[in-house]
Design a protein around this motif. Structure first.
Motif, short mmCIF file in Angstrom:
data_model
loop_
_atom_site.label_atom_id
_atom_site.label_comp_id
_atom_site.label_asym_id
_atom_site.label_seq_id
_atom_site.Cartn_x
_atom_site.Cartn_y
_atom_site.Cartn_z
N VAL A 294 -12.30 1.40 8.28
CA VAL A 294 -12.90 1.45 6.95
C VAL A 294 -12.21 2.50 6.09
N ALA A 295 -11.93 3.65 6.68
CA ALA A 295 -11.29 4.73 5.92
C ALA A 295 -9.89 4.32 5.44
N SER A 296 -9.08 3.75 6.36
CA SER A 296 -7.71 3.41 5.90
C SER A 296 -7.73 2.22 4.96
N PHE A 297 -8.69 1.31 5.15
CA PHE A 297 -8.78 0.16 4.25
C PHE A 297 -9.11 0.63 2.83
N LYS A 298 -10.07 1.56 2.76
CA LYS A 298 -10.50 2.07 1.45
C LYS A 298 -9.35 2.79 0.77
N LYS A 299 -8.56 3.51 1.56
CA LYS A 299 -7.45 4.26 1.01
C LYS A 299 -6.41 3.30 0.42
N LYS A 300 -6.22 2.17 1.10
CA LYS A 300 -5.19 1.21 0.67
C LYS A 300 -5.64 0.37 -0.53
N THR A 301 -6.91 -0.08 -0.49
CA THR A 301 -7.35 -1.05 -1.50
C THR A 301 -8.31 -0.47 -2.53
N GLY A 302 -8.96 0.63 -2.20
CA GLY A 302 -9.90 1.23 -3.14
C GLY A 302 -11.30 0.65 -3.08
N HIS A 303 -11.57 -0.28 -2.15
CA HIS A 303 -12.94 -0.78 -2.01
C HIS A 303 -13.31 -0.96 -0.54
N ASP A 304 -14.61 -1.16 -0.29
CA ASP A 304 -15.10 -1.37 1.07
C ASP A 304 -14.59 -2.70 1.61
N PRO A 305 -14.25 -2.77 2.89
CA PRO A 305 -13.81 -4.06 3.45
C PRO A 305 -15.00 -4.98 3.68
N SER A 306 -14.80 -6.28 3.47
CA SER A 306 -15.83 -7.24 3.86
C SER A 306 -15.60 -7.51 5.34
N SER A 307 -16.55 -8.24 5.94
CA SER A 307 -16.39 -8.56 7.33
C SER A 307 -15.17 -9.44 7.55
N LEU A 308 -14.85 -10.29 6.56
CA LEU A 308 -13.67 -11.15 6.69
C LEU A 308 -12.39 -10.32 6.75
N SER A 309 -12.35 -9.25 5.96
CA SER A 309 -11.17 -8.37 6.00
C SER A 309 -11.08 -7.70 7.37
N ALA A 310 -12.22 -7.24 7.89
CA ALA A 310 -12.23 -6.57 9.19
C ALA A 310 -11.73 -7.52 10.28
N GLN A 311 -12.14 -8.79 10.19
CA GLN A 311 -11.71 -9.75 11.20
C GLN A 311 -10.26 -10.16 11.03
N GLY A 312 -9.82 -10.24 9.78
CA GLY A 312 -8.41 -10.52 9.52
C GLY A 312 -7.56 -9.42 10.15
N TYR A 313 -8.03 -8.19 9.98
CA TYR A 313 -7.35 -7.03 10.55
C TYR A 313 -7.31 -7.14 12.07
N ASP A 314 -8.45 -7.46 12.67
CA ASP A 314 -8.53 -7.55 14.13
C ASP A 314 -7.66 -8.68 14.68
N ALA A 315 -7.67 -9.83 13.99
CA ALA A 315 -6.87 -10.96 14.46
C ALA A 315 -5.40 -10.58 14.49
N ALA A 316 -4.94 -9.94 13.40
CA ALA A 316 -3.53 -9.55 13.31
C ALA A 316 -3.22 -8.47 14.35
N LYS A 317 -4.13 -7.50 14.48
CA LYS A 317 -3.93 -6.41 15.43
C LYS A 317 -3.83 -6.94 16.86
N LEU A 318 -4.74 -7.86 17.19
CA LEU A 318 -4.75 -8.42 18.54
C LEU A 318 -3.44 -9.16 18.80
N LEU A 319 -3.00 -9.93 17.81
CA LEU A 319 -1.76 -10.69 17.95
C LEU A 319 -0.57 -9.74 18.15
N PHE A 320 -0.50 -8.69 17.34
CA PHE A 320 0.61 -7.74 17.46
C PHE A 320 0.55 -7.03 18.81
N ASP A 321 -0.67 -6.71 19.25
CA ASP A 321 -0.86 -6.06 20.54
C ASP A 321 -0.36 -6.97 21.67
#
Lengths: 382, 308
Positions: A294-321
């Motif tokens: 949440v902290a780094s998302f806010k720093k990058k975009t200036g707003h709170d992440p929605s759950s869709l953003s959080a899951q988009g992040y997780d999907a990409a993270k898992l794939l990269f991992d």
């Protein structure tokens, strides 16, 4: 312009385009290409744009940390215009033309099914961030998800209403022609009756309905203790407003992850004070990883992440991992690494990929409090 | 009173209000068909655009702070703006075709244009207002009602119904008693002859579009105030119902549009009380087919030439 000249020009243009796309998009040796197909325009455009914001953050992080096996990662986005036909086309393009080694997408289950079919046939792994329909991963070796399924969610909602809220008489209102809504309603009803609860009203309504007065009067007459409404937020705004007219307390409602939108708060936040819904995540969920995200998302975009953003992040993270864990960066090895995922610490909880390629992870219950979504509790899916 | 009867009457009241609103939109389809024999598919998108225009007008006039001024003023502004949009659509989309096409395809070309305009407006709205639904301010507080014996009639429903009836009486008067109405009917029975008699047919057609669009705007604002939020795709559903209502009642016939609207509204609400609630549309369209097989011109439609 003469015909031959016109033909010549168009032939030149086509050749030029072919060369441009050939050199521009084919994976270069120092780059790993991942394709993402999302609804960036059309009625579900917020699904796509929210997810992309999450993926972008994950991409920035992985490349800042030196990429994968010394190579930079590149994500190519394709817009499926919120349609299943385009989803199929775009996934084909991403694999055949752009040489993507893995695919990210979609949010809507119908489009993930369409894209997943292509990925499975071409043996390229796909990770969907937010498609919850059970069928999306069923029998498809190359399709994975980082979210819970409708079956898990409906069951958790039933246990929450029965065991935590201690309610035994419940009404259910859902969209009859929608896979997501009716699927969730079905699993909820099955689990709830198994727990010993009673479903007093069971109403499906046609997609696009805006007048809920008759349904709500019907529900009110049966006097249920709680009302399970697994619908999308835009329907819920209208239901909440009309429920007040019918004399139903907003706090009686319980919903699913389809409620998760700032539009719900904006349109009916005060009316739904005290209502609960099951979700992937909440901005104030007490998990270390979520708070960092949440902290780094806010720093990058200036707003709170929605759950869709959080899951988009997780999907990409898992794939990269998984790409990092794979012995080499090929679709086959990435697929194997994804299937072997255990205790991956994501922003939406710690998840393990099971044998059906679904994510086993905690489900969050969110409460509407003072016109905000607030973390209430978490339940493990069974 | 037994509770099922109470519920039945509740559903009936809701259905009548819903039907009155559908009828307001149906009138636009019906009138345009009456004068031009054109099914104006763009009408549902004019309905959608006026919902947005109404929202902006209401917010500009103070929204929930001045509910009466914002409600009435906003509705009138939206009706006015919708009338202009309707006239513009006719001016740009249909008039040039009407001037050029007298051939065998004279009926088909404007129909295709109408579909095109509809798709254009819907996508334009998505670009301008985004796909996210915009909630309407609650000018009529949820739950405020008028007691009628043991019944509580929601205020918004009452306002919709009264507004629809008043407007329809007014429209009936315009069509039957005024010079414009006479011109409209003349145009409907024979365009060529009407022109030869000195009627400015272009102006009459323009006014018909303005009138129909204004009514759709009234329907749109009432609809949103009662139950909804504005979305770029909201026109499709209500537009389909309204078109069906117009055909069911006899397209070209004003009373028919009202009757068709009420029928669909009440039928829809009654079905919601049964366990077939998810299949309302299936049954509504079955009824349409059955009625058309029985009376091909619709309930009140005539096979005579004059249709307004």
């Amino acid at each position: 312009m003469s015909l031959s000249r016109r033909l010549f020009i168009s032939a030149t243009v086509v050749t030029a385009l072919a060369i441009a796309s050939g050199t521009g998009c084919k994976s270069k040796s120092d780059e790993i290409v991942v394709g993402a197909y999302l609804s960036l325009s059309g009625p579900d455009s917020t699904f796509g744009t929210d997810t992309r914001e999450g993926v972008e953050l994950a991409l920035e992080e992985v490349n800042a940390a030196g990429g994968i096996k010394g190579k930079k990662v590149k994500v190519l986005y394709e817009d499926d215009k919120s349609t299943t036909q385009e989803a199929t086309n775009k996934v084909q393009q991403l694999i055949d033309r752009d040489g993507a080694v893995a695919i990210l997408g979609e949010v809507a289950s119908s489009r993930s099914m369409a894209g997943g079919l292509v990925c499975n046939k071409k043996k390229v792994p796909m990770v969907t961030p937010s498609s919850t329909a059970v069928e999306v991963t069923k029998g498809r070796d190359y399709v994975f998800r980082v979210c819970f399924t409708d079956a898990q969610q409906g069951d958790v909602a039933a246990r929450f209403v029965h065991d935590t809220l201690k309610k035994t008489k419940v009404a259910v209102l859902y969209v009859a022609q929608d896979t997501y809504s009716s699927g969730l309603a079905e699993t909820f009803k099955a689990s709830f009756t198994k727990l010993g609860g009673q479903i007093v009203v069971d109403k499906g309504y046609p997609k696009g309905e805006t007048n809920f007065t008759t349904f709500l009067n019907d529900i009110k007459a049966q006097n249920p203790e709680s009302i399970f409404v697994p619908v999308y937020y835009n329907d819920m705004v209208q239901i909440a407003r009309q429920a007040k007219g019918a004399g139903i307390e907003g706090s009686a409602f319980v919903g699913g992850d389809g409620w998760d939108s700032s539009n719900l708060i904006e349109g009916a936040g005060d009316l739904l004070e005290g209502a609960y819904f099951t979700n992937h995540y909440a901005p104030d969920v007490p998990w270390q990883n979520s708070q960092t995200f949440v902290a780094s998302f806010k720093k990058k975009t200036g707003h709170d992440p929605s759950s869709l953003s959080a899951q988009g992040y997780d999907a990409a993270k898992l794939l990269f991992d998984a790409m990092g864990r794979a012995s080499e960066v090929t679709p086959q090895k990435i697929q194997e690494a994804l299937a072997a995922t255990k205790d991956f610490a994501g922003a939406t909880g710690t998840l393990t990929i099971d044998k059906d390629h679904n994510a086993n992870k905690p489900i969050v219950v969110v409460q509407v409090k003072n016109k905000k979504f607030a973390y209430s509790t978490q339940l493990l899916s069974q | 009173m037994p509770s099922w009867l109470h519920q039945l009457i509740d559903a009936l009241v809701t259905g009548v209000a819903q039907g009155a609103m559908i009828a307001l939109v149906a009138l636009g389809y019906s009138m345009v068909y009456g004068v031009l024999k054109l099914i104006n598919f763009a009408h549902s998108e004019v309905f959608m655009l006026s919902a947005y225009l109404g929202l902006f007008a209401i917010m500009a006039l103070g929204g929930e702070a001045h509910p009466f001024l914002a409600g009435v003023g906003g509705t009138l502004l939206a009706m006015f703006a919708a009338a202009i949009i309707g006239m513009t659509v006719e001016r740009i989309g249909y008039r040039p075709l009407r001037k050029k096409g007298k051939g065998p395809l004279a009926r088909v070309t404007p129909l295709v244009t109408a579909l095109g305009v509809s798709v254009f407006l819907q996508n334009l709205a998505q670009l301008l207002f985004t796909a996210a639904p915009k909630p309407y301010p609650q000018l009529i507080p949820a739950g405020s009602s008028v007691a009628l014996g043991s019944f509580h009639l929601a205020k918004s429903r009452l306002i919709i119904f009264v507004a629809a009836i008043v407007v329809m009486l007014l429209l009936n008067w315009i069509v039957k008693k005024t010079w414009f109405g006479k011109a409209m009917r003349a145009l409907s029975s024979n365009e060529e002859a009407a022109r030869l008699m000195g009627i400015n047919t272009s102006r009459v057609i323009s006014t018909t579009f303005a009138l129909g669009s204004g009514l759709a705007a009234l329907g749109a604002v009432l609809f949103c105030l009662d139950q909804s939020q504005a979305t770029p795709t909201m026109g499709t559903k209500i537009g389909t119902y309204a078109f069906v209502a117009a055909v069911l009642g006899g397209i070209g016939n004003i009373t028919g549009a009202l009757l068709g609207g009420l029928l669909i509204g009440v039928l829809g609400e009654m079905l919601k009380l049964t366990s077939y609630s998810g299949g309302v549309e299936v049954i509504v369209f079955l009824v349409l087919i059955a009625v058309l097989l029985w009376r091909p011109a619709g309930l009140l439609g005539s096979t005579r030439a004059e249709k307004v």
